[in-house]
Write an enzyme that holds these catalytic residues in place. Structure first.
Site, PDB file in Angstrom:
ATOM      1  N   ASP A   1      -1.334   6.359   6.385  1.00 55.39           N
ATOM      2  CA  ASP A   1      -2.453   5.515   5.990  1.00 55.39           C
ATOM      3  C   ASP A   1      -2.720   4.570   7.161  1.00 55.39           C
ATOM      4  O   ASP A   1      -1.852   3.780   7.536  1.00 55.39           O
ATOM      5  CB  ASP A   1      -2.044   4.733   4.727  1.00 55.39           C
ATOM      6  CG  ASP A   1      -3.125   3.779   4.237  1.00 55.39           C
ATOM      7  OD1 ASP A   1      -4.143   3.590   4.934  1.00 55.39           O
ATOM      8  OD2 ASP A   1      -2.935   3.208   3.134  1.00 55.39           O
TER       9      ASP A   1
ATOM     10  N   LYS B   1     -12.292  -1.824   6.571  1.00 49.19           N
ATOM     11  CA  LYS B   1     -11.498  -2.765   7.350  1.00 49.19           C
ATOM     12  C   LYS B   1     -12.001  -2.821   8.793  1.00 49.19           C
ATOM     13  O   LYS B   1     -12.115  -3.874   9.369  1.00 49.19           O
ATOM     14  CB  LYS B   1     -10.015  -2.376   7.351  1.00 49.19           C
ATOM     15  CG  LYS B   1      -9.445  -1.991   5.994  1.00 49.19           C
ATOM     16  CD  LYS B   1      -9.357  -3.156   5.035  1.00 49.19           C
ATOM     17  CE  LYS B   1      -9.163  -2.755   3.588  1.00 49.19           C
ATOM     18  NZ  LYS B   1      -7.900  -2.139   3.258  1.00 49.19           N
TER      19      LYS B   1
ATOM     20  N   TRP C   1       0.808  -1.220   0.000  1.00 48.18           N
ATOM     21  CA  TRP C   1       0.000   0.000   0.000  1.00 48.18           C
ATOM     22  C   TRP C   1       0.839   1.267   0.000  1.00 48.18           C
ATOM     23  O   TRP C   1       0.556   2.221  -0.720  1.00 48.18           O
ATOM     24  CB  TRP C   1      -1.001   0.000   1.157  1.00 48.18           C
ATOM     25  CG  TRP C   1      -2.076  -1.026   0.947  1.00 48.18           C
ATOM     26  CD1 TRP C   1      -2.319  -2.133   1.717  1.00 48.18           C
ATOM     27  CD2 TRP C   1      -3.056  -1.058  -0.113  1.00 48.18           C
ATOM     28  NE1 TRP C   1      -3.369  -2.853   1.192  1.00 48.18           N
ATOM     29  CE2 TRP C   1      -3.845  -2.218   0.074  1.00 48.18           C
ATOM     30  CE3 TRP C   1      -3.325  -0.235  -1.204  1.00 48.18           C
ATOM     31  CZ2 TRP C   1      -4.898  -2.565  -0.779  1.00 48.18           C
ATOM     32  CZ3 TRP C   1      -4.369  -0.575  -2.067  1.00 48.18           C
ATOM     33  CH2 TRP C   1      -5.142  -1.730  -1.840  1.00 48.18           C
TER      34      TRP C   1
HETATM   35  C1  LIG Z   1      -7.364  -1.642   1.880  1.00 49.64           C
HETATM   36  C2  LIG Z   1      -6.260  -0.661   1.975  1.00 49.64           C
HETATM   37  C3  LIG Z   1      -6.118   0.388   1.051  1.00 49.64           C
HETATM   38  C4  LIG Z   1      -7.015   0.552  -0.146  1.00 49.64           C
HETATM   39  O1  LIG Z   1      -8.242   0.950   0.255  1.00 49.64           O
HETATM   40  P1  LIG Z   1      -9.403   1.311  -0.793  1.00 49.64           P
HETATM   41  O2  LIG Z   1     -10.419   1.887   0.116  1.00 49.64           O
HETATM   42  O3  LIG Z   1      -9.803   0.026  -1.421  1.00 49.64           O
HETATM   43  O4  LIG Z   1      -8.845   2.261  -1.768  1.00 49.64           O
HETATM   44  C5  LIG Z   1      -5.092   1.290   1.235  1.00 49.64           C
HETATM   45  N1  LIG Z   1      -4.252   1.176   2.268  1.00 49.64           N
HETATM   46  C6  LIG Z   1      -4.352   0.181   3.178  1.00 49.64           C
HETATM   47  C7  LIG Z   1      -3.379   0.107   4.310  1.00 49.64           C
HETATM   48  C8  LIG Z   1      -5.368  -0.763   3.051  1.00 49.64           C
HETATM   49  O5  LIG Z   1      -5.471  -1.751   3.966  1.00 49.64           O
END
Ligand SMILES: *Cc1c(COP(=O)(O)O)cnc(C)c1O
Length: 363
Positions: free
Chosen positions: A172, A196, A102
């Site tokens: 993030d 998540k 990511w």
């Molecule tokens: C799932 C995830 C993403 C992507 O998320 P989307 O909402 O599908 O764009 C980005 N960063 C992390 C750490 C993730 O777990």
């Protein structure tokens, strides 16, 4: 059919009490005679929902007044572009720590907009650990430093933040949002997709320090300009109304459980059961160095692809679904977010123990 234990990395399980409450309120929210799905985002009933969701975020995460809480769309992935558009506006430089898939994607996206430096990476180690970030690599004139706190695909958690000095740190936190207390004052911005740990897919939460707003590049699309979203209290256009309502219910659920300190204890207890088993098993092995192990995403392997496949199939047949690892890394991964009950992990470990025993006997 009985509810299964869903170990998916996302979308993932939601608390059963939240789903029940949403079901109860589906046709008539709070005596309004309508579903939240049908409600105007400008109505006073809806205003109370979005305000309550924000207030609960502020309370649970201890968010200071000089931070904005934004409810946006587009997923975490859209922020990979919005972040450079909004913040790469001084020196045009940004420093990225690459600790998994990511952060790598975020780094690649930012490269479209300016001078990006990878200041540390654990790619050589297959992201089985979080890289150290030497202070000498960080550029004091960078517009921001970027990290991904919990790398969902590889299952590593950054427990020590880089020493960024006065440069804003952007993180993030998609897959560790609300999983444990976090000191927001250490960050210029944190963000994450809801699917998540918070709500159904379609809602993205961005928490941003106010003084960083208002310097977006001129060609920034209106919908990606955080200042415009903040000035309009996330209601510049129609927000993901129903998701924000579910988010509110999940936040209430966390509050009722005792807040993020309690959530952390609950998550540590679950992770410990699984990691302890992986450490003692002769068949299943964890793939991340101990000090960097995630509390949310637990990847593991056996020494054979056939055995992995057989195990994944057996899991599915027994109500433990989505245990297959990410398509880019293979093996298995158990995602055990906030809503995964401790029984789910205990039962999975019992199942793994039995599987191992049976296959040892068969050898
Ligand atoms: C799932 C995830 C993403 C992507 O998320 P989307 O909402 O599908 O764009 C980005 N960063 C992390 C750490 C993730 O777990």
């Amino acid at each position: 059919m009985a509810r299964v234990y869903n170990f998916s990395a996302g979308p993932s399980m939601l608390p059963e009490s939240v789903l029940n409450r949403a079901a109860d309120e589906m046709l008539d929210y709070n005596g309004t005679g309508e579903s939240v799905m049908e409600m105007s985002h400008r109505s006073k009933e809806y205003d109370a929902i979005i305000k309550n969701a924000e207030a609960l975020f502020r309370e649970l995460m201890n968010i200071p007044d000089n931070y904005k809480v934004l409810f946006l769309q587009g997923g975490a992935s859209t922020q990979f572009a919005a972040i450079p558009l909004n913040f790469m506006n001084g020196s045009g430089k940004a420093d990225y720590v690459v600790s998994g898939q990511w952060s790598n994607k975020a780094m690649k996206e930012a490269q479209k907009y300016g001078d990006v430096k990878v200041v540390a990476s654990s790619k050589e180690q297959n992201f089985s650990c979080v890289p150290d970030v030497p202070k000498s690599e960080l550029r004091p004139d960078a517009d921001y430093v970027y990290v991904c706190l919990n790398e969902t695909v590889h299952g590593n958690l950054m427990r020590t933040l880089p020493d960024v000095g006065d440069v804003p740190l952007i993180a993030d936190i998609s897959s560790c949002f609300l999983s444990e207390p976090l000191d927001i004052t250490k960050f210029g911005m944190v963000f994450g997709g809801a699917q998540k740990n918070i709500a159904p897919a379609g809602l993205t939460i961005c928490i941003i320090r106010e003084d960083l707003l208002g310097n977006a590049r001129e060609d920034t699309p209106t919908m990606l300009d955080y200042k415009i979203m903040a000035d309009n209290d996330s209601l510049y256009n129609t927000p993901p109304c129903y998701n924000i309502y579910i988010c509110m219910l999940v936040l209430e659920w966390i509050k009722k459980l005792g807040g993020l300190e309690k959530m952390k204890q609950h998550n540590e207890a679950k992770a410990k059961i699984l990691y302890n088993f992986l450490d003692e098993s002769e068949m299943f092995k964890g793939t991340v160095v101990k000090k960097d192990r995630s509390l949310m995403n637990v990847p593991f392997v056996t020494d054979s692809e056939e055995l992995n496949a057989e195990f994944i199939k057996a899991c599915t047949e027994n109500g433990f679904i989505n245990i297959k690892g990410h398509r880019s890394v293979g093996g298995m991964r158990a995602s055990i977010y906030n809503a995964m009950p401790i029984e789910g992990v205990e039962k999975l470990v019992d199942f793994m123990r039995e599987f191992e025993l049976e296959h040892k006997e068969a050898k």
